[in-house]
Design a protein around this motif. Structure first.
Motif, PDB file in Angstrom:
ATOM      1  N   UNK A  18       0.845  -1.200   0.000  1.00 13.47           N
ATOM      2  CA  UNK A  18       0.000   0.000   0.000  1.00 13.47           C
ATOM      3  C   UNK A  18       0.876   1.244   0.000  1.00 13.47           C
ATOM      4  N   UNK A  19       0.627   2.100  -0.985  1.00  9.07           N
ATOM      5  CA  UNK A  19       1.375   3.344  -1.165  1.00  9.07           C
ATOM      6  C   UNK A  19       0.440   4.514  -0.890  1.00  9.07           C
ATOM      7  N   UNK A  61       5.679   2.977 -11.432  1.00  7.38           N
ATOM      8  CA  UNK A  61       5.713   1.911 -12.448  1.00  7.38           C
ATOM      9  C   UNK A  61       6.856   0.938 -12.146  1.00  7.38           C
ATOM     10  N   UNK A  62       8.001   1.459 -11.714  1.00 11.94           N
ATOM     11  CA  UNK A  62       9.130   0.606 -11.336  1.00 11.94           C
ATOM     12  C   UNK A  62       8.751  -0.230 -10.117  1.00 11.94           C
ATOM     13  N   UNK A  63       8.135   0.403  -9.127  1.00  8.24           N
ATOM     14  CA  UNK A  63       7.691  -0.326  -7.925  1.00  8.24           C
ATOM     15  C   UNK A  63       6.694  -1.430  -8.301  1.00  8.24           C
ATOM     16  N   UNK A  76      -1.211  -1.022  -4.269  1.00  7.20           N
ATOM     17  CA  UNK A  76      -2.492  -0.369  -4.072  1.00  7.20           C
ATOM     18  C   UNK A  76      -2.144   1.065  -3.692  1.00  7.20           C
ATOM     19  N   UNK A  77      -2.747   2.048  -4.356  1.00  9.77           N
ATOM     20  CA  UNK A  77      -2.356   3.438  -4.177  1.00  9.77           C
ATOM     21  C   UNK A  77      -3.511   4.242  -3.599  1.00  9.77           C
ATOM     22  N   UNK A  78      -3.208   5.012  -2.560  1.00  9.42           N
ATOM     23  CA  UNK A  78      -4.172   5.949  -1.989  1.00  9.42           C
ATOM     24  C   UNK A  78      -3.624   7.353  -2.183  1.00  9.42           C
ATOM     25  N   UNK A  79      -4.503   8.294  -2.563  1.00  8.23           N
ATOM     26  CA  UNK A  79      -4.086   9.664  -2.845  1.00  8.23           C
ATOM     27  C   UNK A  79      -4.866  10.626  -1.963  1.00  8.23           C
ATOM     28  N   UNK A 129       7.017   5.234   6.411  1.00 10.27           N
ATOM     29  CA  UNK A 129       7.537   6.323   5.576  1.00 10.27           C
ATOM     30  C   UNK A 129       7.991   5.883   4.178  1.00 10.27           C
ATOM     31  N   UNK A 130       8.538   4.676   4.066  1.00 11.63           N
ATOM     32  CA  UNK A 130       9.028   4.227   2.755  1.00 11.63           C
ATOM     33  C   UNK A 130       7.881   3.887   1.793  1.00 11.63           C
ATOM     34  N   UNK A 131       6.654   3.945   2.269  1.00  6.32           N
ATOM     35  CA  UNK A 131       5.487   3.739   1.416  1.00  6.32           C
ATOM     36  C   UNK A 131       4.730   5.042   1.145  1.00  6.32           C
ATOM     37  N   UNK A 132       5.380   6.168   1.458  1.00  7.56           N
ATOM     38  CA  UNK A 132       4.762   7.479   1.236  1.00  7.56           C
ATOM     39  C   UNK A 132       5.576   8.254   0.207  1.00  7.56           C
TER      40      UNK A 132
END
Length: 175
Positions: free
Chosen positions: A3-4, A106-108, A115-118, A40-43
């Motif tokens: 989760x990003x 895209x690399x990740x 899964x991305x949250x904005x 933090x590494x997912x932000x």
């Protein structure tokens, strides 16, 4: 699935500076709380970044309000957001959407499912631009926008941008 969290332009100029709004001020504590839910590494944070020549740029001619000029107070992340962002990636972007952010994710995504949250500012300009760019770059990644952690230029434009994102198969929660 990793989760990003993408935090868009939580900068002083958009909160209570040259382009600030009461709605932007109101979401600051919610964004900080949301950031605490992620390592933090997912932000990834974006930072709108302009230069002294801003009035001569296409954006400057269309939006003649100087903002987020590199190295000014208005360009800086809000203090409590910056504190919560320690260890996170910060990407400076010269325009609404960040090609660099899309490329990095895209690399990740090539390494593992994402899964991305904005969240962030402004819903109807930079949030929607980044959400649509990420949806185009990562069509199979689930993307969510937390409406309670976003604010638009106006409440009406905020609502319109949320509807646009829904139409493009981006989940909108809390709104």
């Amino acid at each position: 699935m990793r989760k990003i969290l993408v935090v868009v332009d939580m900068q002083n100029d958009f909160i209570d500076g040259s382009l600030g709004t009461a709605e932007a001020i109101a979401i600051v504590p919610k964004v900080v709380e949301k950031m605490k839910e992620y390592d933090p590494w997912n932000i990834y944070l974006t930072r709108d970044t302009h230069y002294e020549n801003y009035p001569e740029t296409q954006e400057g001619r269309n939006l003649p309000v100087e903002h987020c000029i590199r190295d000014t107070y208005g360009w800086q992340l809000r203090a409590e957001v910056a504190e919560a962002a320690k260890g996170a990636a910060i990407i400076d972007k010269p325009t609404f959407g960040s090609v660099e952010l899309a490329s990095k994710l895209m690399v990740e995504r090539a390494q593992e499912a994402l899964e991305i949250e904005i969240v962030g500012l402004c819903t109807d300009i930079c949030v929607v631009s980044n959400a649509l760019m990420l949806k185009a770059a990562l069509p199979e990644a689930p993307i969510t926008v937390d409406a309670a952690c976003c604010a638009g230029v106006t409440p009406e434009k905020h609502a319109a941008a949320l509807e646009t994102m829904r139409s493009c198969q981006i989940d909108v929660v809390n709104g």
